[in-house]
Design a protein around this motif. Structure first.
Motif, mmCIF file in Angstrom:
data_model
loop_
_atom_site.group_PDB
_atom_site.id
_atom_site.type_symbol
_atom_site.label_atom_id
_atom_site.label_comp_id
_atom_site.label_asym_id
_atom_site.label_seq_id
_atom_site.Cartn_x
_atom_site.Cartn_y
_atom_site.Cartn_z
ATOM 1 N N LEU A 1 0.944 -1.326 -0.163
ATOM 2 C CA LEU A 1 -0.030 -0.006 -0.068
ATOM 3 C C LEU A 1 0.907 1.366 0.041
ATOM 4 O O LEU A 1 0.280 2.178 -0.097
ATOM 5 N N ALA A 2 2.221 1.212 0.361
ATOM 6 C CA ALA A 2 2.916 2.508 0.409
ATOM 7 C C ALA A 2 2.890 3.284 -0.717
ATOM 8 O O ALA A 2 2.719 4.432 -0.780
ATOM 9 N N GLY A 3 3.006 2.703 -1.938
ATOM 10 C CA GLY A 3 3.091 3.761 -3.225
ATOM 11 C C GLY A 3 1.696 4.559 -3.073
ATOM 12 O O GLY A 3 1.880 5.976 -3.424
ATOM 13 N N ALA B 1 -4.479 -1.552 11.547
ATOM 14 C CA ALA B 1 -5.613 -0.545 10.844
ATOM 15 C C ALA B 1 -5.665 -1.200 9.399
ATOM 16 O O ALA B 1 -6.814 -1.277 8.790
ATOM 17 N N VAL B 2 -4.559 -1.675 8.709
ATOM 18 C CA VAL B 2 -4.972 -2.040 7.371
ATOM 19 C C VAL B 2 -5.539 -3.405 7.297
ATOM 20 O O VAL B 2 -6.296 -3.773 6.353
ATOM 21 N N GLN B 3 -5.107 -4.182 8.427
ATOM 22 C CA GLN B 3 -5.702 -5.505 8.323
ATOM 23 C C GLN B 3 -7.175 -5.730 8.904
ATOM 24 O O GLN B 3 -7.706 -6.650 8.832
ATOM 25 N N GLN B 4 -7.554 -4.342 9.361
ATOM 26 C CA GLN B 4 -8.990 -4.439 10.081
ATOM 27 C C GLN B 4 -9.900 -4.791 9.033
ATOM 28 O O GLN B 4 -11.020 -5.813 9.343
ATOM 29 N N ARG B 5 -9.742 -4.314 7.666
ATOM 30 C CA ARG B 5 -11.019 -4.691 6.893
ATOM 31 C C ARG B 5 -10.601 -4.135 5.608
ATOM 32 O O ARG B 5 -9.565 -3.443 5.547
ATOM 33 N N VAL C 1 -9.149 7.031 5.487
ATOM 34 C CA VAL C 1 -9.532 5.580 6.407
ATOM 35 C C VAL C 1 -8.774 5.295 7.475
ATOM 36 O O VAL C 1 -9.178 5.022 8.375
ATOM 37 N N LEU C 2 -7.429 5.236 7.221
ATOM 38 C CA LEU C 2 -6.408 4.787 8.138
ATOM 39 C C LEU C 2 -6.346 5.837 9.305
ATOM 40 O O LEU C 2 -6.032 5.513 10.351
#
Length: 582
Positions: free
Chosen positions: A482-484, A516-520, A531-532
């Motif tokens: 997701l970094a990019g 936070a990324v893994q939540q949904r 969102v994050l």
């Protein structure tokens, strides 16, 4: 393609309407496209219109008169079904409409295929996009027609017709929708220059009044405060059996108020269904009120902001239930989500109120299905709705405005989860309604989030360059996939500020980001960084808005240097420069 079915008492009146000019001269070239024996007179093509019309009515009513002499004719002997193509469908030919009419009367039991005793019927076309089927409900053996569940059987047949004819697949319901206003109610509203019918206004007012209420007295008190006229049906024992409501200005021809029972407004607004909500959380209400009262007394955060933050947590839990719980629990959470939307629409600032109100109206359809809601599972969301109501109006700025954005962000995902759940169960109308609500919530979010995200953006822009570079490294290492995207989004600076605030509060930024990324899923997000931001600020219990002490007007490196990240940055020669990141 949709069907609308009704019954009446006058064959002559229906035929007169079908062959007439219409209520607004909208009928063009009325003519017969099919009939029970293909030999029925067609007034639209006859030289003597009046004579042909009279003969057609007599032919349709023949068996009715015979059955009436035997005392076997139904009181409402006229069956009327209008079948309308969806906007954008091609114009069907008369032959195609004739085939559709024959299939509808056969499927509904009016004139089953191959049955010589089927009812008499005609199909009249007076517009390009629809046809009317008029029938009399007496069979050749003088028995009443067997047309039980005719709406459902017609709807099923029309779904097959859409596929075969290559027409649009219409979203179909399951008879759990609120009753639609009648044509008479719509015309009355137009005459009175109302945007909506009294039935629709009453449904929304009653729905909003029950939001967060815990007992009947509170519910009826809210109805009275909203200005509605209320009648209660009391048993001889003194028990309340039901209620009806009316708008003060809505009167019938005798100048009497027009009352509607709760069940006539919506299936879940009947008194027994409302009592189910009260019973589900009555035992916890006192304890919950004490807990929230204590929090309000000790916390410097305003009650509206505290209530919205709690609602965001409850919405997150509800999403887990919808995704992983059983169907009864998921149905309860979805129904309770509608109450949270109603509560927000009543108490949020003016610039978000209209979109939130539209979201609540749309989601109302998503809140009901044939899957029975197990109400014990909806306590958290119902209490969140109650807290929002009792927290009072929220400001459109500061922590109130920022927590409004936070909870709306979470509700967008809750609406999407509801749409997916309904889609899995083939609840087409509910799924469409949930998606529509999500769109209104996105619009409300953009309005609510603009100011707090702009402040966070400015805070992120003023971070020291070495700290900013270290945060970039944290993102690239923690979420490389997701970094990019994150670093390219305008919201990156708000996320950088949030990660910095989290570290200052004693959290590990990398661990929070990963969680936070893994939540949904994030695929449905317009801005992943936004969102994050809200997920991290919710999980770390950070202020939703930038505190005044963090104003970018006078940035200081020292305020960011008190945690482990800063220890790494201090070795950098530019760490004390406090330069703005460009």
């Amino acid at each position: 393609m949709i069907a609308k079915i009704s019954s009446g008492q006058s064959t002559a009146g229906l035929i007169r309407y079908l062959y007439g000019p219409g209520r607004a001269n909208e009928h063009t070239d009325p003519h017969l496209v099919a009939s029970w024996d293909d030999f029925a007179p067609d007034p639209g093509r006859a030289d003597d219109f009046d004579a042909a019309k009279k003969l057609l009515v007599a032919d349709l009513d023949l068996r009715v008169k015979q059955a009436r002499r035997l005392g076997r004719a139904p009181e409402r002997h006229v069956w009327h079904c209008s079948v309308r193509a969806a906007p954008g469908d091609r114009h069907l030919t008369d032959a195609e409409w004739a085939d559709i009419a024959r299939r509808v009367v056969a499927a509904t039991g009016i004139a089953p295929e191959g049955d010589p005793d089927g009812c008499r019927w005609v199909a009249v076309r007076h517009a390009d996009d629809h046809v009317h089927i008029a029938a009399t409900k007496v069979r050749g053996d003088l028995r009443p027609a067997r047309h039980w569940n005719d709406y459902l059987t017609a709807d099923k047949e029309l779904a097959a017709i859409e596929t075969e004819y290559g027409l649009q697949q219409v979203v179909r319901g399951d008879r759990t929708a609120a009753k639609r206003p009648t044509n008479a109610e719509r015309r009355k509203a137009e005459r009175q220059h109302r945007e909506r019918t009294p039935r629709e206004e009453l449904r929304e007012t009653v729905r909003r009044s029950v939001t967060g209420a815990t007992n009947e007295a509170e519910f009826f008190g809210r109805l009275a405060a909203a200005g509605l006229l209320i009648r209660q049906r009391i048993a001889p024992s003194g028990d309340l059996l039901g209620y009806t409501v009316a708008l003060p200005g809505d009167r019938n021809k005798d100048s009497e108020p027009v009352f509607y029972s709760g069940s006539k407004l919506a299936p879940d607004l009947s008194l027994p269904r409302i009592r189910q909500r009260f019973a589900s959380d009555a035992e916890n209400t006192v304890q919950t009120d004490k807990e929230h009262g204590g929090q309000a007394a000790q916390s410097p955060v305003s009650r509206p902001a505290s209530a919205r933050r709690s609602a965001a947590h409850a919405a997150w839990t509800a999403m887990l239930v919808i995704d992983q719980g059983d169907d009864g629990a998921a149905a309860a959470e979805i129904a309770a989500a509608g109450e949270v939307l109603d509560a927000l629409s009543k108490t949020s600032a003016a610039h978000t109120r209209q979109e939130l109100r539209e979201a609540a109206r749309a989601f109302e359809r998503a809140s009901r299905s044939h899957i029975r809601a197990e109400r014990l599972h909806d306590r958290a969301l119902r209490h969140a709705a109650r807290d929002i109501i009792y927290g009072g109006p929220a400001l459109g700025r500061g922590e109130d405005g920022a927590t409004t954005a936070m909870v709306i962000d979470m509700l967008i995902f809750l609406a999407i989860a509801s749409a997916n759940w309904h889609g899995k169960h083939q609840h087409a109308q509910q799924a469409a309604a949930a998606r529509q609500a999500a769109e209104h919530l996105r619009a409300a979010y953009r309005q609510a989030a603009a100011a707090p995200l702009a402040a966070l953006y400015q805070q992120g822009r003023y971070l020291p360059r070495p700290l900013h570079q270290l945060l970039v490294s944290v993102v690239q290492t923690t979420v490389p996939d997701l970094a990019g995207r994150l670093l390219a989004e305008p919201g990156w600076y708000a996320l950088a500020a949030t990660l910095t605030d989290a570290e200052r509060a004693g959290y590990d930024p990398a661990a929070l980001l990963s969680k936070a990324v893994q939540q949904r899923e994030l695929g449905s997000a317009d801005s992943v960084s936004d969102v994050l931001v809200w997920r991290i600020r919710r999980d770390a219990d950070l202020p939703a808005c930038v505190p005044e002490s963090h104003s970018p007007a006078a940035p200081t490196t020292a305020s960011y240097m008190a945690q482990p990240l800063a220890a790494q940055v201090n070795q950098h020669p530019a760490a004390s420069s406090g330069r703005r990141v460009r």
